[in-house]
Design a protein around this motif. Structure first.
Motif, PDB file in Angstrom:
ATOM      1  N   GLU A  32       6.050  -3.592   1.279  1.00 40.84           N
ATOM      2  CA  GLU A  32       6.283  -4.988   0.926  1.00 40.84           C
ATOM      3  C   GLU A  32       7.154  -5.088  -0.341  1.00 40.84           C
ATOM      4  O   GLU A  32       8.042  -5.940  -0.422  1.00 40.84           O
ATOM      5  N   LEU A  35      10.734  -4.240   0.489  1.00 34.66           N
ATOM      6  CA  LEU A  35      11.336  -5.345   1.241  1.00 34.66           C
ATOM      7  C   LEU A  35      11.739  -6.460   0.297  1.00 34.66           C
ATOM      8  O   LEU A  35      12.846  -6.977   0.360  1.00 34.66           O
ATOM      9  N   ARG A  36      10.815  -6.801  -0.602  1.00 35.59           N
ATOM     10  CA  ARG A  36      11.071  -7.922  -1.518  1.00 35.59           C
ATOM     11  C   ARG A  36      12.301  -7.635  -2.378  1.00 35.59           C
ATOM     12  O   ARG A  36      13.183  -8.481  -2.538  1.00 35.59           O
ATOM     13  N   MET A  66      10.484 -13.813   9.510  1.00 30.13           N
ATOM     14  CA  MET A  66       9.971 -13.472   8.158  1.00 30.13           C
ATOM     15  C   MET A  66      11.160 -13.173   7.237  1.00 30.13           C
ATOM     16  O   MET A  66      11.213 -13.611   6.092  1.00 30.13           O
ATOM     17  N   PHE A  67      12.085 -12.391   7.752  1.00 31.27           N
ATOM     18  CA  PHE A  67      13.276 -12.014   6.995  1.00 31.27           C
ATOM     19  C   PHE A  67      14.045 -13.266   6.594  1.00 31.27           C
ATOM     20  O   PHE A  67      14.411 -13.444   5.423  1.00 31.27           O
ATOM     21  N   ASP A  70      12.185 -15.345   3.850  1.00 24.48           N
ATOM     22  CA  ASP A  70      12.250 -14.742   2.513  1.00 24.48           C
ATOM     23  C   ASP A  70      13.672 -14.784   1.955  1.00 24.48           C
ATOM     24  O   ASP A  70      13.875 -15.030   0.771  1.00 24.48           O
ATOM     25  N   ASP A 118      16.753  -9.205  13.116  1.00 18.62           N
ATOM     26  CA  ASP A 118      15.869  -8.220  12.499  1.00 18.62           C
ATOM     27  C   ASP A 118      16.481  -6.822  12.550  1.00 18.62           C
ATOM     28  O   ASP A 118      16.617  -6.164  11.537  1.00 18.62           O
ATOM     29  N   TYR A 174       6.604  -7.269   9.645  1.00 17.57           N
ATOM     30  CA  TYR A 174       7.574  -8.132   8.970  1.00 17.57           C
ATOM     31  C   TYR A 174       8.394  -8.896  10.006  1.00 17.57           C
ATOM     32  O   TYR A 174       9.609  -8.981   9.935  1.00 17.57           O
ATOM     33  N   ASN A 184       2.775  -9.995  12.063  1.00 13.13           N
ATOM     34  CA  ASN A 184       2.293 -10.489  10.777  1.00 13.13           C
ATOM     35  C   ASN A 184       1.977  -9.391   9.766  1.00 13.13           C
ATOM     36  O   ASN A 184       1.504  -9.692   8.671  1.00 13.13           O
ATOM     37  N   PRO A 186       2.697  -7.196   6.695  1.00  8.27           N
ATOM     38  CA  PRO A 186       3.619  -7.544   5.608  1.00  8.27           C
ATOM     39  C   PRO A 186       4.646  -6.452   5.289  1.00  8.27           C
ATOM     40  O   PRO A 186       5.514  -6.651   4.457  1.00  8.27           O
ATOM     41  N   PHE A 187       4.532  -5.308   5.969  1.00  5.29           N
ATOM     42  CA  PHE A 187       5.470  -4.196   5.727  1.00  5.29           C
ATOM     43  C   PHE A 187       6.124  -3.801   7.054  1.00  5.29           C
ATOM     44  O   PHE A 187       5.712  -4.280   8.124  1.00  5.29           O
ATOM     45  N   VAL A 188       7.137  -2.943   6.990  1.00  6.07           N
ATOM     46  CA  VAL A 188       7.720  -2.375   8.210  1.00  6.07           C
ATOM     47  C   VAL A 188       7.025  -1.047   8.466  1.00  6.07           C
ATOM     48  O   VAL A 188       7.062  -0.145   7.628  1.00  6.07           O
TER      49      VAL A 188
END
Ligand code: 5GP
Ligand code: MG
Length: 200
Positions: A32, A35-36, A66-67, A70, A118, A174, A184, A186-188
């Protein structure tokens, strides 16, 4: 700058993974935090490149939700958002027929368009989506993908903005699914290979 993501210990993310999925996720490919950080960098680059325009950001449902959410919240420009949905038929070795089950609602004639997805894998989805959007006569279409798997490409296409280049692995989370599940996370994450086949 694009960093090669490092595999993190799944144990650190246990609390974020539903119990019945824990045996199905082999490891975390992009955390996460990674990604952020990377999404922020991409947003800064896009903000600079589109400084004097009002782009229409078009996102391919469902994987890039999600991408997109954000990314656009980090872009302080007067963006308009729209979505397209594509379903594809065919195999990796025959040209895939991409059919749009949701088309754009915004009139993109003469507009700057940024198309988001994605993953860029074989390239067929992005190529066909861009081709169809071009018929609506936008000023220009640029492309942005969170993940790029260049080793699987069968069409010569690259994206203008790439979050991470990854090896040939099937990833989920993600926003990305396997049989509608795992979006859902939060990480890949990397799915246990025995659960799926990477073809077509
Ligand atoms: P392409 O047309 O480039 O082969 O396919 C791109 C689409 O395939 C992506 O938008 C994504 O929906 C799906 N895809 C490709 N690789 C993966 C993957 O590793 N995981 C998931 N969940 N979807 C993938
Ligand atoms: Mg997709």
């Amino acid at each position: 700058m694009q960093r090669i993501p490092s595999t993190s210990d799944l144990a650190l993310h246990r609390g974020r993974v539903p119990k019945i999925w824990q045996k199905e996720i082999e490891s975390v490919l992009i955390s996460e935090t990674h990604l952020r950080t990377r999404v922020k960098e991409l947003a800064a680059e896009i903000t600079r490149d589109y400084a004097h325009s009002e782009p229409v950001v078009i996102s391919l449902l469902n994987g890039s939700t999600m991408f997109m959410a954000d990314l656009v919240r980090q872009i302080p420009l007067p963006i308009e958002l729209d979505f397209v949905a594509a379903s594809s038929y065919g195999t990796r070795t025959t040209p895939r027929r991409v059919r749009f089950t949701k088309k754009v609602s915004i009139d993109i004639r003469g507009r700057e368009v940024l198309l988001l997805d994605d993953i860029l894998d074989s390239g067929q989805t992005l190529w066909e989506t861009r081709r169809q959007l071009r018929t609506l006569k936008p000023y220009r279409i640029k492309t942005c993908v969170l993940l790029d798997k260049p080793s699987r490409r069968i069409i010569r296409i690259g994206a203008d903005y790439v979050g991470f280049t990854i090896p040939n692995l099937f990833v989920v989370g993600y926003g990305m699914d396997y049989a509608h599940q795992f979006r859902n996370l939060p990480f890949v994450g990397i799915l246990c290979p025995e659960l799926f086949s990477n073809e077509p």
